[in-house]
Design an enzyme around this catalytic site. Structure first.
Site, PDB file in Angstrom:
ATOM      1  N   SER A   1       0.834  -1.194   0.000  1.00 43.85           N
ATOM      2  CA  SER A   1       0.000   0.000   0.000  1.00 43.85           C
ATOM      3  C   SER A   1       0.878   1.256   0.000  1.00 43.85           C
ATOM      4  O   SER A   1       1.735   1.409  -0.864  1.00 43.85           O
ATOM      5  CB  SER A   1      -0.958  -0.038   1.196  1.00 43.85           C
ATOM      6  OG  SER A   1      -1.973   0.924   1.070  1.00 43.85           O
TER       7      SER A   1
ATOM      8  N   ASP B   1      -5.803  -3.023  -2.849  1.00 42.75           N
ATOM      9  CA  ASP B   1      -4.794  -2.790  -1.811  1.00 42.75           C
ATOM     10  C   ASP B   1      -4.154  -4.097  -1.318  1.00 42.75           C
ATOM     11  O   ASP B   1      -4.836  -5.036  -0.931  1.00 42.75           O
ATOM     12  CB  ASP B   1      -5.471  -2.086  -0.634  1.00 42.75           C
ATOM     13  CG  ASP B   1      -4.484  -1.438   0.312  1.00 42.75           C
ATOM     14  OD1 ASP B   1      -3.461  -2.054   0.616  1.00 42.75           O
ATOM     15  OD2 ASP B   1      -4.755  -0.311   0.756  1.00 42.75           O
TER      16      ASP B   1
END
Length: 637
Positions: free
Chosen positions: A40, A161
C-alpha cells in the site's frame, strides 16, 4: 549485508509519512537494503527509496495533502477513488515533484509491490525488474484501498490494496529466500486491530458480493493483521527481525489533513530511526559510517507552535480524560467556555469553541456566506479556502514589504466597497508583525460604518510580550460587528488536540456557527487539556521570556548571513533570500515553511521557527553551510 536481506514496509495510507521519515534516515545513513517489499503506502515510499530521493515522499504529503488534485471526496464521486492516482503518477511525478526514473530503473536494489488479487483474495508480489513501466500500475493497485478506490487491472490481474491479503508480508510468503528482516510498522508496539463493525462489514458484503474470496479477506483483515503482528514480534524476539515502529501511539488517520500532525510523524520516524542506527547497523552486519556534518542532517524549522510544547499538566489532563472516552464529550464545552470567559473578562455566551481555529473559520464562512470578502495579505491560506467554498468573491489586499505589508487606510476603504467581511490576522502569519490596537479599532469602526463583519485572528497574540494590550477580545463584547478568533494550537502548544474559539457579542451569529457543523466538535481529552492549560499561565510567561531572548538573537544571526529578515513579535520570523530560497533549503534537508502559497510572496520567502538556543544554533549552522553555496541574496527592500 547479505544480498537476501529484506526491508518490509507496512502501509497505512497517510500514516506512511512515518515510513518516509524512516527511509530518509536510512538514506542519510547510507543503508541500502537489497530487497524492498512495499504494501500500500509502503510501496509509494519504497519508490523514492530506490530512486534515492530523500525528502520526496515527505514533500508530497506535506505540500499536497490539502490540494484537491491529490485526494478528496470529489475524486471518490467522479472516479470512485479517494486518492487521485492519475495526478500522483502523472503531473505530480513528472512535473511538480519529479521522480528519478533513471536512477530507479538502474538501481541495484530490487522492489516488490504487494497487491491483492480480487478474484482469489490472495496476495500478488509484483517485481520491478520484471515489469518495466507496468510496475507503477502495480504500485497503484497496491495503494487502492477497499471501498475508497476502484479495482486496478495489472496485466491480466484485477487488484486492490495489498494490505487486504498481506498487510505485513511474512518471510515464508515472500517470492524469494529472505535473509535478515528489517520491518517498518506504522503502529506502536502492542497495537492490535479491532473489527471495523457491522456497518463496514455490510458494505464489504454489498460491494464485493461478486468477488467472494476478496470479500472474505476484507471481512477478516483485523484477525489477519493481529496474527501477522504476533509473528513479527516472535521474529523480533528471536533476533531474526529488526522492527522500527512508532514509540508512541499514532493519532494520524489514513486520510489525515493536518499538516502539523503529518510533519511531526515524519520527524518522529526520522528521529527514532537515527536513535536506533547503531543497533540497526549491527543487526545488518555493516560498519557504522561516519555521520554527515550536523548542518547536512534533516532539521525542522517549519513549525509555528510553542517552542516549549504544551504545558505538562495539559498532557496529563488529556491522558486522564481518556478513561472517560467511552462517553460523549460535552457538546457545548460548558466548562471551557466559562474558563475562557473568566480569563478574558467576557460573557460566557459570547464564547464559541470548536475543533481548532480552522474549524472556527470554516463555520464562520458557512454561517455568514458573504458574497464578497477582503483578506489583508499575506495571510494564512485557510481563510481563502473556507470562504471560497461558499462561492465568495475574494479580494486579496496586499501591501509590499516596503510598507511592512500594512496597506494604507484609503486602500482598505476602497477594497471594502460592496464587501460583507474583512479578515485580519494579528499578529500576522507569516509576517509576525503586530498591529497596534488603535489601528485595528480604526478598521473595526470602518467596517461598522459599512456593515462589514470584521474578523480578527489572534492565534499568535499570546506569544507577544505585550499582545494582550493590543487584543480585541474584550472589544468584541461591545462591537457586534467584530469576531475575534484564537486557538490553543500556537501559544499553548496543542495543535494535535484541536481546540479553537471565537468571541462575539452577535448572539445570532454564534448560534449560526454552532449550527454550521457537527454537534460533538471537541473531544473530551481536548477539552480537559485546554482547561488544564488555562490554569498554567506561567507556561506562557516562560515562553514569552524565551522568545524575547531568542528571537532577536536569531534575527541578528540571519541578517549576518546576508538574509532579509522582517521584525517579528512572535515565535517565527519571515526571511527572504535568493530566488527559490525556500526550495533550496528544503532540498538541503532543512524543513521550512515555504511562502510560495501566500499571496504576494514567492519561494524566495520562507518562515523560520524560533526555538530554544540549541535549536537556533543548529538552524544557523545549517543555514550557514547552505548559504555559502548560494549566490548573493536579493538586497533588502
Amino acid at each position: 549485508m547479505n544480498q537476501n536481506d529484506t526491508l518490509i514496509l507496512e502501509g497505512g495510507a497517510l500514516r506512511g509519512v512515518y515510513t518516509s521519515g524512516v527511509l530518509d534516515a536510512l538514506m542519510e545513513l547510507g543503508v541500502r537494503i537489497p530487497n524492498v517489499v512495499g504494501v500500500s503506502a509502503g510501496s509509494l515510499n519504497a519508490l523514492s527509496y530506490l530512486s534515492r530521493q530523500p525528502g520526496r515522499s515527505r514533500d508530497i504529503n506535506l505540500n499536497y495533502v490539502n490540494d484537491p488534485r491529490y485526494m478528496g471526496p470529489s475524486h471518490l464521486l467522479k472516479t470512485f477513488s479517494f486518492f487521485n492516482f492519475d495526478f500522483v503518477f502523472g503531473q505530480l511525478s513528472h512535473e511538480l515533484v519529479p521522480f528519478d526514473y533513471e536512477t530507479f530503473y538502474h538501481s541495484d536494489q530490487s522492489m516488490w509491490a504487494v497487491a491483492t488479487d480480487c478474484r482469489t483474495g490472495k496476495a500478488i508480489f509484483y517485481h520491478d525488474k520484471e515489469m518495466g513501466e507496468e510496475f507503477f500500475t502495480a504500485c497503484r493497485a497496491s495503494c487502492s484501498m477497499p471501498l475508497l478506490c476502484s479495482m486496478v487491472k495489472v496485466g491480466e490481474d484485477v487488484c486492490l490494496d495489498g494490505g487486504i491479503a498481506s498487510c505485513i508480508p511474512l518471510p515464508e510468503e515472500l517470492p524469494f529466500p529472505a535473509g535478515k528482516l528489517v520491518v517498518v510498522l506504522t503502529r506502536q508496539k502492542g497495537f492490535r486491530k479491532k473489527g471495523q463493525g457491522p456497518a463496514i462489514d455490510q458494505m464489504y458484503r454489498r460491494r464485493y458480493k461478486n468477488h467472494p474470496e476478496l470479500m472474505e479477506a476484507c471481512l477478516h483483515q483485523a484477525e489477519d493483521y493481529n496474527r501477522r503482528v504476533r509473528r513479527i514480534e516472535e521474529l523480533e524476539q528471536e533476533g531474526k527481525a529488526f522492527v522500527i515502529r512508532p514509540q508512541t501511539p499514532v493519532t494520524v488517520t489514513r486520510t489525515e489533513r493536518d499538516v502539523n500532525k503529518l510533519r511531526a510523524l515524519y520527524q518522529q520516524g526520522f528521529d527514532e530511526t537515527m536513535a536506533q542506527a547503531g543497533a540497526l547497523l549491527e543487526f545488518l552486519g555493516i560498519e557504522a559510517p561516519a555521520m554527515p556534518p550536523l548542518a547536512m542532517r534533516t532539521l525542522d524549522a517549519s513549525g509555528s507552535s510553542n517552542p516549549l510544547g504544551m504545558p505538562p499538566a495539559a498532557a496529563q489532563a488529556a491522558a486522564a480524560a481518556l478513561t472517560a472516552a467511552d462517553t460523549y464529550p460535552d457538546p457545548d464545552c460548558t466548562a471551557l467556555r466559562a474558563a475562557l470567559a473568566d480569563r478574558y473578562e467576557v460573557l460566557t455566551k459570547s464564547v464559541f469553541v470548536a475543533s481548532g481555529a480552522d474549524e472556527v473559520i470554516w463555520r464562520l464562512a458557512r454561517a455568514v456566506q458573504p458574497k464578497k470578502a477582503v483578506i489583508l495579505e499575506p495571510a494564512y491560506e485557510e481563510y481563502g479556502r473556507a470562504l471560497e467554498q461558499t462561492g465568495c468573491e475574494l479580494v486579496h489586499l496586499l501591501a509590499g514589504p516596503e510598507q511592512e505589508f500594512v496597506p494604507e487606510a484609503d486602500a482598505v476603504e476602497q477594497a471594502l466597497e460592496g464587501a460583507q467581511m474583512l479578515v485580519v490576522c494579528n499578529p500576522g502569519n507569516p509576517t509576525g508583525a503586530l498591529l497596534p490596537r488603535s489601528s485595528l479599532m480604526n478598521l473595526v469602526k470602518l467596517c461598522a460604518e459599512r456593515d462589514v463583519l470584521c474578523v480578527v485572528d489572534e492565534s499568535f497574540i499570546e506569544l507577544a510580550r505585550d499582545g494582550q494590550e493590543h487584543s480585541l477580545k474584550q472589544d468584541a463584547v461591545y462591537c457586534p460587528g467584530l469576531v475575534v478568533v484564537d486557538s490553543f494550537s500556537k501559544a499553548w502548544g496543542m495543535p494535535g488536540l484541536r481546540v479553537g474559539y471565537a468571541i462575539s457579542s452577535h448572539e445570532e451569529l454564534v448560534r449560526q456557527m454552532a449550527a454550521a457543523g457537527p454537534r460533538f466538535g471537541v473531544s473530551g481529552p481536548a477539552q480537559a487539556a485546554a482547561l488544564a492549560a488555562l490554569r498554567q499561565p506561567e507556561h506562557l510567561e516562560k515562553t514569552r521570556a524565551l522568545l524575547e531572548t531568542e528571537r532577536p538573537w536569531l534575527t541578528e544571526q540571519l541578517r549576518q548571513l546576508g538574509l532579509t529578515v522582517l521584525d517579528s513579535r512572535v515565535n517565527f520570523v519571515l526571511v527572504q533570500g535568493p530566488a527559490g530560497f525556500a526550495d533550496t533549503l528544503i532540498s538541503a534537508g532543512l524543513m521550512v515553511r515555504s511562502c510560495a502559497t501566500f499571496h504576494g510572496l514567492d519561494s524566495s520567502w520562507c518562515r523560520l521557527a524560533v526555538g530554544t538556543r540549541a535549536d537556533n544554533e543548529r538552524l544557523v549552522e545549517k543555514l550557514r553551510q547552505i548559504c555559502t553555496r548560494q549566490p548573493e541574496p536579493v538586497p533588502a527592500p
